[in-house]
Design an enzyme around this catalytic site. Structure first.
Site, mmCIF file in Angstrom:
data_model
loop_
_atom_site.group_PDB
_atom_site.id
_atom_site.type_symbol
_atom_site.label_atom_id
_atom_site.label_comp_id
_atom_site.label_asym_id
_atom_site.label_seq_id
_atom_site.Cartn_x
_atom_site.Cartn_y
_atom_site.Cartn_z
ATOM 1 N N ASP A 1 6.822 56.700 21.943
ATOM 2 C CA ASP A 1 7.615 56.963 23.152
ATOM 3 C C ASP A 1 7.146 58.265 23.815
ATOM 4 O O ASP A 1 7.626 58.628 24.886
ATOM 5 C CB ASP A 1 9.126 56.951 22.872
ATOM 6 C CG ASP A 1 9.565 57.994 21.871
ATOM 7 O OD1 ASP A 1 8.703 58.697 21.313
ATOM 8 O OD2 ASP A 1 10.792 58.110 21.635
ATOM 9 N N SER A 2 6.159 58.914 23.196
ATOM 10 C CA SER A 2 5.475 60.037 23.859
ATOM 11 C C SER A 2 4.808 59.555 25.147
ATOM 12 O O SER A 2 4.327 60.370 25.931
ATOM 13 C CB SER A 2 4.433 60.667 22.924
ATOM 14 O OG SER A 2 3.572 59.685 22.393
ATOM 15 N N LYS B 1 8.948 51.730 14.951
ATOM 16 C CA LYS B 1 9.254 53.044 14.386
ATOM 17 C C LYS B 1 10.537 53.547 15.014
ATOM 18 O O LYS B 1 10.736 53.391 16.213
ATOM 19 C CB LYS B 1 8.107 54.032 14.636
ATOM 20 C CG LYS B 1 8.410 55.450 14.104
ATOM 21 C CD LYS B 1 7.174 56.313 14.002
ATOM 22 C CE LYS B 1 6.716 56.944 15.280
ATOM 23 N NZ LYS B 1 7.711 57.753 15.996
ATOM 24 N N GLU C 1 7.428 64.835 10.915
ATOM 25 C CA GLU C 1 6.973 65.654 12.047
ATOM 26 C C GLU C 1 7.459 67.092 11.921
ATOM 27 O O GLU C 1 8.659 67.342 11.707
ATOM 28 C CB GLU C 1 7.464 65.046 13.386
ATOM 29 C CG GLU C 1 6.997 65.875 14.584
ATOM 30 C CD GLU C 1 7.108 65.185 15.934
ATOM 31 O OE1 GLU C 1 7.449 63.983 15.981
ATOM 32 O OE2 GLU C 1 6.853 65.868 16.939
ATOM 33 N N GLU D 1 13.603 56.933 14.746
ATOM 34 C CA GLU D 1 13.844 58.295 14.277
ATOM 35 C C GLU D 1 15.176 58.411 13.549
ATOM 36 O O GLU D 1 16.176 57.844 13.993
ATOM 37 C CB GLU D 1 13.830 59.260 15.477
ATOM 38 C CG GLU D 1 12.496 59.270 16.203
ATOM 39 C CD GLU D 1 12.462 60.228 17.389
ATOM 40 O OE1 GLU D 1 13.448 60.976 17.603
ATOM 41 O OE2 GLU D 1 11.443 60.241 18.105
ATOM 42 N N ASP E 1 7.255 52.291 19.091
ATOM 43 C CA ASP E 1 8.454 53.123 18.970
ATOM 44 C C ASP E 1 9.675 52.456 19.582
ATOM 45 O O ASP E 1 9.590 51.874 20.671
ATOM 46 C CB ASP E 1 8.243 54.455 19.704
ATOM 47 C CG ASP E 1 7.875 55.581 18.763
ATOM 48 O OD1 ASP E 1 7.954 55.410 17.531
ATOM 49 O OD2 ASP E 1 7.496 56.663 19.273
HETATM 50 O O1 KIV Z 1 5.897 59.170 20.183
HETATM 51 C C1 KIV Z 1 5.020 59.640 19.466
HETATM 52 O O2 KIV Z 1 3.868 59.872 19.873
HETATM 53 C C2 KIV Z 1 5.355 59.936 18.078
HETATM 54 C C3 KIV Z 1 4.392 60.773 17.306
HETATM 55 C C4 KIV Z 1 4.575 62.186 17.702
HETATM 56 C C5 KIV Z 1 4.534 60.563 15.855
HETATM 57 O O3 KIV Z 1 6.391 59.566 17.623
#
Ligand code: KIV
Length: 275
Positions: free
Chosen positions: A44-45, A113, A182, A115, A83
């Protein structure tokens, strides 16, 4: 051969380090895949890197589906992990399962993924029970940035370190096939890695993790809005692109591009009839 969650489990046993980078589009996924990466994270970056937001909070399930499917088309061998964005799983177990299902059905994720540790264990269990592999993400979890009061290293105090270990155990117990650490102290990540049977993937968590993940634009020198301490630039693709664009501009302005080899032919008789 296509990498799977099995690849991750085997690497934990053999001690071979796992490699993961983010990607958000087809062409970049193809380049990263061709280099032999184990996994591509559609993080989600993308909110920061691709969409220019200052954090990841505005990213939607639709965004992740759109970019996930593009990456999945480009990743022939790498495991594709997508994500779950903010508020797509925190709200309820039901929402978590429905949205993880959408990321897999429509976004072609091989795994998702999310959090959180102890508090998200019921979501991890419910999603994995549906046959969707889950990578957990603990330590600094950017979707909780407002609760943390900024991007701060986690797990330094005794209470935080204890909570981190509890989170690590909880996500394993809930069925996660791997966990991202992280921004936590290297010694803490190392200890947790030794205690866990699932692979740990570090970002700002030291070399003791079973693998590493970075945002590809950071690793390739294409993003400089913000550079965390843990980032290493393995190349300067940003500078290469700027140079190429400058070359394009100067040749178009000078009239030296396009040349004959870049053009299509037509019979002169056809042209003559148009005069
Ligand atoms: O969204 C992302 O790029 C991440 C990484 C920082 C692990 O979750």
């Amino acid at each position: 051969m296509k990498k799977t969650v099995e690849t991750f489990a085997k690497a934990k046993l053999s001690g071979e380090k796992l490699t993961m980078l983010t990607a958000y589009d087809y062409s970049t996924a193809k380049l990263i895949d061709a280099a032999g990466i184990d996994a591509i994270l559609v993080g989600d970056s993308l909110g920061n890197v691709m969409l220019g937001y200052e954090d990841t909070l505005s990213v939607t399930v639709e965004d992740m589906i759109h970019h996930g499917a593009a990456v999945a088309r480009g990743a022939k061998e790498a495991l594709v992990v997508v994500d779950m964005p903010f508020m797509s799983y925190q709200t309820s177990v039901y929402d978590a399962v429905v949205n993880a299902g959408r990321l897999m059905k429509e976004g072609r994720a091989q795994a998702v993924k999310l959090e959180g540790g102890v508090e998200m264990a019921d979501r991890i269990k419910a999603i994995t029970d549906c046959g969707i592999p889950v990578m957990a993400h603990i330590g600094l979890t950017p979707q909780s940035i407002n609760a943390f009061g900024g991007f701060k290293v986690q797990g330094k105090s005794e209470a935080q370190a204890k909570k981190f270990m509890e989170d690590a155990m909880a996500v394993q117990e809930a069925g996660a096939f791997a966990v991202t650490f992280e921004c936590v102290p290297a010694k803490l990540a190392d200890l947790a890695t030794k205690k866990l049977a699932i692979p740990t993937i570090g970002i700002g968590a030291g070399a003791g993790c079973d693998g590493q993940v970075l945002v590809y634009a950071d690793a390739c020198g294409m993003f400089s809005d913000f550079t965390p301490k843990f980032v290493k630039r393995f190349g300067e693709a940003g500078a290469v692109i700027t140079e190429a664009v400058k070359g394009y501009i100067s040749e178009v302005k000078a009239g030296t591009y396009p040349q004959e080899q870049h053009t299509y032919k037509i019979d002169d008789e056809v042209i003559e009839k148009l005069y």
